[in-house]
Enzyme design. Sequence first.
Site, mmCIF file in Angstrom:
data_model
loop_
_atom_site.group_PDB
_atom_site.id
_atom_site.type_symbol
_atom_site.label_atom_id
_atom_site.label_comp_id
_atom_site.label_asym_id
_atom_site.label_seq_id
_atom_site.Cartn_x
_atom_site.Cartn_y
_atom_site.Cartn_z
ATOM 1 N N HIS A 1 18.502 -24.548 46.706
ATOM 2 C CA HIS A 1 18.293 -23.167 47.142
ATOM 3 C C HIS A 1 17.012 -23.008 47.951
ATOM 4 O O HIS A 1 16.006 -23.666 47.665
ATOM 5 C CB HIS A 1 18.236 -22.239 45.924
ATOM 6 C CG HIS A 1 19.414 -22.385 45.017
ATOM 7 N ND1 HIS A 1 19.365 -23.144 43.856
ATOM 8 C CD2 HIS A 1 20.670 -21.899 45.105
ATOM 9 C CE1 HIS A 1 20.560 -23.107 43.273
ATOM 10 N NE2 HIS A 1 21.366 -22.367 43.999
ATOM 11 N N SER B 1 25.088 -18.625 44.010
ATOM 12 C CA SER B 1 23.664 -18.629 43.664
ATOM 13 C C SER B 1 22.751 -18.258 44.823
ATOM 14 O O SER B 1 21.599 -17.883 44.602
ATOM 15 C CB SER B 1 23.260 -20.002 43.125
ATOM 16 O OG SER B 1 23.586 -21.029 44.046
ATOM 17 N N ASP C 1 14.253 -25.206 45.178
ATOM 18 C CA ASP C 1 14.782 -26.246 44.301
ATOM 19 C C ASP C 1 15.753 -27.081 45.127
ATOM 20 O O ASP C 1 15.931 -26.826 46.316
ATOM 21 C CB ASP C 1 15.407 -25.639 43.032
ATOM 22 C CG ASP C 1 16.694 -24.885 43.280
ATOM 23 O OD1 ASP C 1 17.277 -25.007 44.380
ATOM 24 O OD2 ASP C 1 17.144 -24.162 42.373
#
Length: 366
Positions: free
Chosen positions: A341, A50, A338
Amino acid sequence: MDMHSFLNSCFLLVLLCLLNISTINSAKPLKQETVLFGGKFPALYVIGDSLVDSGNNNYLATKVKSNFTPYGSDFEGGKATGRFSNGKTIADYIAIYYGLPLVPAYMGLSEEEKNNITTGINYASASCGILPDTGKLMGKCLSLSVQVDLFKETIANNLKKNFKKSELRKHLAESLFMTAIGVNDYAFFFNMTTDANEFANKLLHDYLIQIERLHKLGARKFFINNIKPLGCYPNMVAKTVPRGSCNDPLNLAISIFNTKLRKSLSHMTQKFIKTSFLYSDYFNYMLGLRGPSSNQVGSSLLNVTSPCCPDVYDGGLITSCSPGSIACKAPDTHIFFDPFHPTQLANYMYAIACFHERSICHVLKN
Protein backbone atom coordinates in the site's frame (compact mmCIF):
# COMPACT_ATOMS: atom_id res chain seq x y z
CA MET A 1 20.32 7.52 -0.50
CA ASP A 2 23.16 9.72 -1.89
CA MET A 3 23.28 13.49 -1.37
CA HIS A 4 21.93 14.25 -4.85
CA SER A 5 18.90 12.01 -4.33
CA PHE A 6 18.40 13.44 -0.86
CA LEU A 7 18.34 17.01 -2.17
CA ASN A 8 15.93 16.01 -4.93
CA SER A 9 13.64 14.43 -2.33
CA CYS A 10 13.76 17.59 -0.23
CA PHE A 11 12.89 19.68 -3.27
CA LEU A 12 9.91 17.47 -4.05
CA LEU A 13 8.63 17.66 -0.48
CA VAL A 14 8.93 21.46 -0.45
CA LEU A 15 7.03 21.61 -3.74
CA LEU A 16 4.25 19.44 -2.40
CA CYS A 17 4.02 21.52 0.76
CA LEU A 18 3.65 24.63 -1.35
CA LEU A 19 0.82 23.00 -3.27
CA ASN A 20 -0.90 22.38 0.10
CA ILE A 21 -4.05 20.31 0.56
CA SER A 22 -6.08 23.52 0.49
CA THR A 23 -5.36 23.80 -3.22
CA ILE A 24 -7.32 20.59 -3.70
CA ASN A 25 -10.32 22.19 -2.02
CA SER A 26 -10.11 25.44 -3.97
CA ALA A 27 -9.17 24.14 -7.40
CA LYS A 28 -11.44 25.13 -10.28
CA PRO A 29 -12.34 22.74 -13.09
CA LEU A 30 -10.25 23.35 -16.19
CA LYS A 31 -12.90 22.29 -18.68
CA GLN A 32 -16.66 22.39 -18.61
CA GLU A 33 -16.99 18.90 -20.09
CA THR A 34 -15.27 17.37 -17.07
CA VAL A 35 -18.63 17.39 -15.34
CA LEU A 36 -17.61 15.10 -12.51
CA PHE A 37 -14.73 17.34 -11.53
CA GLY A 38 -16.97 20.37 -11.62
CA GLY A 39 -19.85 18.73 -9.82
CA LYS A 40 -20.92 19.30 -6.25
CA PHE A 41 -21.89 15.97 -4.75
CA PRO A 42 -24.11 15.45 -1.69
CA ALA A 43 -22.37 12.18 -0.84
CA LEU A 44 -19.48 9.86 -1.66
CA TYR A 45 -20.07 6.10 -1.55
CA VAL A 46 -16.88 4.01 -1.63
CA ILE A 47 -16.59 0.41 -2.79
CA GLY A 48 -13.26 -1.37 -3.00
CA ASP A 49 -10.35 -3.06 -1.26
CA SER A 50 -7.50 -2.06 1.05
CA LEU A 51 -6.50 0.87 -1.15
CA VAL A 52 -9.61 2.70 0.11
CA ASP A 53 -10.74 0.71 3.19
CA SER A 54 -11.31 3.20 6.01
CA GLY A 55 -11.68 0.58 8.74
CA ASN A 56 -14.23 -2.09 7.78
CA ASN A 57 -11.77 -4.92 8.35
CA ASN A 58 -11.39 -3.77 11.96
CA TYR A 59 -14.74 -5.44 12.61
CA LEU A 60 -14.20 -8.65 10.62
CA ALA A 61 -12.60 -11.96 11.59
CA THR A 62 -9.58 -11.61 9.31
CA LYS A 63 -5.80 -11.55 9.52
CA VAL A 64 -5.76 -8.49 7.24
CA LYS A 65 -6.02 -5.50 9.54
CA SER A 66 -4.24 -2.19 10.03
CA ASN A 67 -5.80 -0.91 13.26
CA PHE A 68 -2.47 -0.70 15.02
CA THR A 69 0.64 1.47 14.94
CA PRO A 70 2.68 2.36 12.97
CA TYR A 71 -0.32 2.66 10.61
CA GLY A 72 -1.97 6.06 10.95
CA SER A 73 1.18 7.79 12.23
CA ASP A 74 0.43 10.81 10.02
CA PHE A 75 -3.35 10.63 10.21
CA GLU A 76 -5.26 13.19 12.25
CA GLY A 77 -4.20 12.66 15.83
CA GLY A 78 -1.59 10.07 14.81
CA LYS A 79 -4.13 7.30 15.31
CA ALA A 80 -4.45 4.01 13.44
CA THR A 81 -7.98 3.86 11.98
CA GLY A 82 -7.85 0.76 9.82
CA ARG A 83 -6.51 2.62 6.78
CA PHE A 84 -3.61 0.79 5.16
CA SER A 85 -1.28 3.77 5.11
CA ASN A 86 0.50 6.17 7.40
CA GLY A 87 -2.27 8.68 6.65
CA LYS A 88 -5.04 9.44 4.19
CA THR A 89 -6.16 7.24 1.29
CA ILE A 90 -7.08 8.30 -2.23
CA ALA A 91 -10.76 8.06 -1.21
CA ASP A 92 -10.05 10.57 1.56
CA TYR A 93 -8.55 13.02 -0.92
CA ILE A 94 -11.52 12.66 -3.23
CA ALA A 95 -13.80 13.55 -0.31
CA ILE A 96 -11.57 16.52 0.56
CA TYR A 97 -11.64 17.79 -3.01
CA TYR A 98 -15.42 17.83 -3.09
CA GLY A 99 -15.76 19.35 0.38
CA LEU A 100 -17.23 16.21 1.95
CA PRO A 101 -16.39 14.65 5.33
CA LEU A 102 -14.02 11.69 5.26
CA VAL A 103 -16.27 8.73 4.56
CA PRO A 104 -16.80 6.43 7.59
CA ALA A 105 -16.53 2.65 7.46
CA TYR A 106 -19.93 0.93 7.28
CA MET A 107 -19.00 -1.83 9.74
CA GLY A 108 -18.08 0.67 12.43
CA LEU A 109 -21.39 2.54 12.38
CA SER A 110 -24.23 2.02 14.81
CA GLU A 111 -27.75 1.78 13.42
CA GLU A 112 -28.44 5.29 14.68
CA GLU A 113 -25.35 6.61 12.91
CA LYS A 114 -26.36 4.87 9.67
CA ASN A 115 -29.77 6.53 9.93
CA ASN A 116 -28.23 9.99 10.30
CA ILE A 117 -25.41 9.88 7.73
CA THR A 118 -26.29 11.33 4.32
CA THR A 119 -22.81 12.33 3.10
CA GLY A 120 -21.65 8.84 2.18
CA ILE A 121 -20.44 5.51 3.55
CA ASN A 122 -17.36 3.40 2.86
CA TYR A 123 -17.96 -0.33 2.23
CA ALA A 124 -14.42 -1.23 1.09
CA SER A 125 -12.77 -4.30 2.56
CA ALA A 126 -9.08 -5.19 2.52
CA SER A 127 -8.06 -8.51 0.87
CA CYS A 128 -11.40 -8.90 -0.94
CA GLY A 129 -12.03 -8.53 -4.63
CA ILE A 130 -14.42 -8.97 -7.51
CA LEU A 131 -14.63 -12.74 -7.22
CA PRO A 132 -16.57 -13.99 -4.17
CA ASP A 133 -13.76 -16.29 -2.94
CA THR A 134 -10.94 -13.76 -3.19
CA GLY A 135 -9.23 -13.13 0.14
CA LYS A 136 -11.15 -15.79 2.02
CA LEU A 137 -7.92 -17.64 2.86
CA MET A 138 -7.11 -14.71 5.15
CA GLY A 139 -10.49 -14.79 6.88
CA LYS A 140 -13.73 -12.89 6.38
CA CYS A 141 -13.93 -9.90 4.06
CA LEU A 142 -16.57 -8.10 2.02
CA SER A 143 -16.51 -9.07 -1.64
CA LEU A 144 -17.72 -6.69 -4.34
CA SER A 145 -21.19 -8.23 -4.49
CA VAL A 146 -21.50 -8.15 -0.69
CA GLN A 147 -20.53 -4.47 -0.65
CA VAL A 148 -23.27 -3.71 -3.17
CA ASP A 149 -25.67 -5.75 -1.01
CA LEU A 150 -24.76 -3.57 1.97
CA PHE A 151 -25.34 -0.42 -0.05
CA LYS A 152 -28.75 -1.79 -1.02
CA GLU A 153 -29.48 -2.33 2.67
CA THR A 154 -28.36 1.25 3.38
CA ILE A 155 -30.96 2.53 0.95
CA ALA A 156 -33.75 0.33 2.31
CA ASN A 157 -32.99 0.59 6.03
CA ASN A 158 -31.42 4.01 6.44
CA LEU A 159 -31.61 6.49 3.56
CA LYS A 160 -35.35 5.99 3.12
CA LYS A 161 -35.77 7.41 6.63
CA ASN A 162 -34.12 10.67 5.57
CA PHE A 163 -35.55 11.22 2.11
CA LYS A 164 -38.90 11.10 0.42
CA LYS A 165 -39.00 8.89 -2.67
CA SER A 166 -38.27 11.67 -5.16
CA GLU A 167 -35.63 13.20 -2.89
CA LEU A 168 -33.89 9.85 -2.49
CA ARG A 169 -33.81 9.35 -6.23
CA LYS A 170 -32.22 12.79 -6.61
CA HIS A 171 -29.73 12.14 -3.81
CA LEU A 172 -28.53 8.88 -5.37
CA ALA A 173 -28.37 10.33 -8.88
CA GLU A 174 -26.26 13.26 -7.71
CA SER A 175 -23.94 11.30 -5.40
CA LEU A 176 -20.52 10.02 -6.45
CA PHE A 177 -19.80 6.29 -6.41
CA MET A 178 -16.14 5.38 -6.26
CA THR A 179 -14.77 1.90 -6.92
CA ALA A 180 -11.21 0.62 -6.51
CA ILE A 181 -11.08 -3.17 -6.60
CA GLY A 182 -9.66 -6.15 -8.47
CA VAL A 183 -5.96 -6.39 -7.59
CA ASN A 184 -6.55 -9.06 -4.95
CA ASP A 185 -8.16 -11.29 -7.56
CA TYR A 186 -4.83 -11.27 -9.37
CA ALA A 187 -2.84 -11.64 -6.16
CA PHE A 188 -4.76 -14.74 -5.04
CA PHE A 189 -5.78 -16.48 -8.26
CA PHE A 190 -3.61 -15.41 -11.19
CA ASN A 191 -0.42 -17.26 -12.10
CA MET A 192 1.72 -17.66 -15.18
CA THR A 193 -0.31 -20.65 -16.37
CA THR A 194 -3.56 -18.65 -16.30
CA ASP A 195 -4.94 -17.41 -19.61
CA ALA A 196 -4.75 -13.63 -19.09
CA ASN A 197 -7.51 -12.88 -21.57
CA GLU A 198 -9.96 -15.41 -20.12
CA PHE A 199 -9.20 -14.29 -16.57
CA ALA A 200 -9.78 -10.63 -17.50
CA ASN A 201 -13.06 -11.50 -19.21
CA LYS A 202 -14.29 -13.39 -16.14
CA LEU A 203 -13.40 -10.52 -13.80
CA LEU A 204 -14.90 -7.92 -16.11
CA HIS A 205 -18.15 -9.87 -16.46
CA ASP A 206 -18.59 -10.10 -12.68
CA TYR A 207 -17.48 -6.48 -12.17
CA LEU A 208 -19.92 -5.02 -14.68
CA ILE A 209 -22.80 -6.98 -13.15
CA GLN A 210 -22.22 -5.06 -9.91
CA ILE A 211 -21.88 -1.71 -11.71
CA GLU A 212 -25.26 -2.41 -13.33
CA ARG A 213 -26.70 -3.29 -9.92
CA LEU A 214 -25.52 0.06 -8.58
CA HIS A 215 -27.10 1.76 -11.57
CA LYS A 216 -30.42 0.02 -10.93
CA LEU A 217 -30.23 1.18 -7.32
CA GLY A 218 -29.94 4.78 -8.53
CA ALA A 219 -26.23 5.51 -9.05
CA ARG A 220 -25.51 7.76 -12.04
CA LYS A 221 -22.03 9.17 -11.40
CA PHE A 222 -19.14 6.72 -11.14
CA PHE A 223 -15.48 7.27 -10.26
CA ILE A 224 -13.77 4.08 -11.46
CA ASN A 225 -10.15 3.29 -10.60
CA ASN A 226 -8.48 0.64 -12.71
CA ILE A 227 -6.26 -2.04 -11.18
CA LYS A 228 -2.82 -1.04 -9.91
CA PRO A 229 0.45 -2.52 -11.32
CA LEU A 230 0.89 -5.27 -8.74
CA GLY A 231 4.03 -6.43 -10.53
CA CYS A 232 5.89 -3.30 -9.36
CA TYR A 233 4.93 -3.50 -5.68
CA PRO A 234 7.57 -4.27 -3.02
CA ASN A 235 6.26 -7.78 -2.35
CA MET A 236 6.87 -8.54 -6.05
CA VAL A 237 10.07 -6.62 -6.90
CA ALA A 238 11.88 -8.20 -3.95
CA LYS A 239 11.73 -11.49 -5.86
CA THR A 240 12.43 -10.39 -9.44
CA VAL A 241 15.64 -10.71 -11.40
CA PRO A 242 17.24 -8.25 -11.42
CA ARG A 243 15.95 -7.47 -7.92
CA GLY A 244 13.82 -4.32 -7.94
CA SER A 245 12.54 -4.68 -11.49
CA CYS A 246 8.82 -5.15 -12.17
CA ASN A 247 7.12 -8.46 -12.88
CA ASP A 248 6.18 -7.52 -16.42
CA PRO A 249 4.04 -10.59 -17.28
CA LEU A 250 1.83 -9.89 -14.25
CA ASN A 251 1.51 -6.20 -15.14
CA LEU A 252 0.68 -7.12 -18.73
CA ALA A 253 -2.14 -9.39 -17.55
CA ILE A 254 -3.56 -6.59 -15.41
CA SER A 255 -3.27 -4.10 -18.26
CA ILE A 256 -5.40 -6.43 -20.41
CA PHE A 257 -8.18 -6.15 -17.83
CA ASN A 258 -7.75 -2.38 -17.57
CA THR A 259 -8.04 -1.93 -21.34
CA LYS A 260 -11.19 -4.05 -21.45
CA LEU A 261 -12.63 -2.13 -18.48
CA ARG A 262 -12.15 1.26 -20.09
CA LYS A 263 -13.74 0.11 -23.36
CA SER A 264 -16.68 -1.44 -21.54
CA LEU A 265 -17.32 1.72 -19.51
CA SER A 266 -17.27 3.79 -22.70
CA HIS A 267 -19.92 1.48 -24.15
CA MET A 268 -21.98 1.81 -20.98
CA THR A 269 -22.22 5.57 -21.50
CA GLN A 270 -24.29 4.69 -24.56
CA LYS A 271 -26.33 2.06 -22.74
CA PHE A 272 -27.22 4.23 -19.75
CA ILE A 273 -28.55 7.72 -20.34
CA LYS A 274 -27.65 10.50 -17.91
CA THR A 275 -24.86 8.34 -16.51
CA SER A 276 -21.22 9.45 -16.29
CA PHE A 277 -18.03 7.47 -15.80
CA LEU A 278 -14.80 9.02 -14.65
CA TYR A 279 -11.96 6.61 -15.39
CA SER A 280 -8.88 6.88 -13.20
CA ASP A 281 -5.75 5.30 -14.68
CA TYR A 282 -4.28 4.31 -11.33
CA PHE A 283 -2.15 1.69 -13.08
CA ASN A 284 -0.11 4.22 -15.04
CA TYR A 285 -0.10 6.69 -12.17
CA MET A 286 1.76 4.19 -9.97
CA LEU A 287 4.09 3.24 -12.82
CA GLY A 288 4.84 6.91 -13.34
CA LEU A 289 6.06 7.26 -9.76
CA ARG A 290 8.85 4.81 -10.58
CA GLY A 291 10.22 7.13 -13.26
CA PRO A 292 10.41 7.26 -17.07
CA SER A 293 10.49 3.46 -17.32
CA SER A 294 8.56 1.09 -15.07
CA ASN A 295 11.71 -1.01 -14.73
CA GLN A 296 14.08 1.90 -14.18
CA VAL A 297 14.92 1.31 -10.54
CA GLY A 298 15.87 4.41 -8.58
CA SER A 299 14.86 6.91 -11.27
CA SER A 300 12.28 8.51 -9.00
CA LEU A 301 12.90 11.16 -6.36
CA LEU A 302 11.44 8.70 -3.84
CA ASN A 303 12.28 5.16 -2.73
CA VAL A 304 10.30 3.12 -5.24
CA THR A 305 11.15 -0.45 -4.26
CA SER A 306 11.14 -0.79 -0.46
CA PRO A 307 8.30 -0.09 1.96
CA CYS A 308 8.56 2.24 4.94
CA CYS A 309 7.14 -0.46 7.21
CA PRO A 310 8.90 -2.64 8.10
CA ASP A 311 12.02 -0.53 7.72
CA VAL A 312 13.99 -3.68 6.92
CA TYR A 313 12.27 -5.69 4.19
CA ASP A 314 13.46 -8.87 2.49
CA GLY A 315 10.34 -9.73 0.51
CA GLY A 316 9.26 -12.69 2.61
CA LEU A 317 5.58 -13.58 2.54
CA ILE A 318 5.16 -12.97 6.26
CA THR A 319 7.44 -9.92 6.37
CA SER A 320 4.90 -7.16 6.42
CA CYS A 321 3.87 -4.29 8.65
CA SER A 322 2.49 -5.82 11.84
CA PRO A 323 2.03 -4.84 15.49
CA GLY A 324 5.49 -4.13 16.82
CA SER A 325 7.00 -3.39 13.39
CA ILE A 326 9.41 -0.49 13.22
CA ALA A 327 8.66 1.94 10.40
CA CYS A 328 11.09 4.27 8.67
CA LYS A 329 11.46 7.69 10.24
CA ALA A 330 10.44 9.58 7.08
CA PRO A 331 7.47 7.99 5.24
CA ASP A 332 7.50 10.90 2.79
CA THR A 333 10.69 9.50 1.26
CA HIS A 334 8.82 6.33 0.18
CA ILE A 335 6.10 5.55 -2.34
CA PHE A 336 5.00 2.52 -0.30
CA PHE A 337 4.16 2.50 3.39
CA ASP A 338 3.92 -1.28 3.59
CA PRO A 339 4.67 -3.93 0.93
CA PHE A 340 1.20 -3.57 -0.60
CA HIS A 341 0.00 0.00 0.00
CA PRO A 342 1.12 3.55 -0.77
CA THR A 343 2.11 6.26 1.67
CA GLN A 344 -0.07 9.30 2.31
CA LEU A 345 2.34 11.33 0.17
CA ALA A 346 1.82 8.99 -2.80
CA ASN A 347 -1.94 9.26 -2.30
CA TYR A 348 -1.69 13.05 -2.14
CA MET A 349 0.36 13.09 -5.35
CA TYR A 350 -2.42 11.02 -6.92
CA ALA A 351 -4.92 13.73 -5.98
CA ILE A 352 -2.76 16.35 -7.69
CA ALA A 353 -2.42 14.22 -10.84
CA CYS A 354 -6.15 13.51 -10.88
CA PHE A 355 -7.67 16.87 -10.01
CA HIS A 356 -5.09 19.40 -11.13
CA GLU A 357 -2.95 17.91 -13.86
CA ARG A 358 -5.83 15.82 -15.26
CA SER A 359 -3.23 13.32 -16.44
CA ILE A 360 -4.77 10.39 -14.60
CA CYS A 361 -8.53 10.99 -14.41
CA HIS A 362 -10.72 11.36 -17.49
CA VAL A 363 -14.46 11.54 -18.06
CA LEU A 364 -15.33 8.87 -20.62
CA LYS A 365 -17.45 9.67 -23.64
CA ASN A 366 -19.22 7.34 -26.03
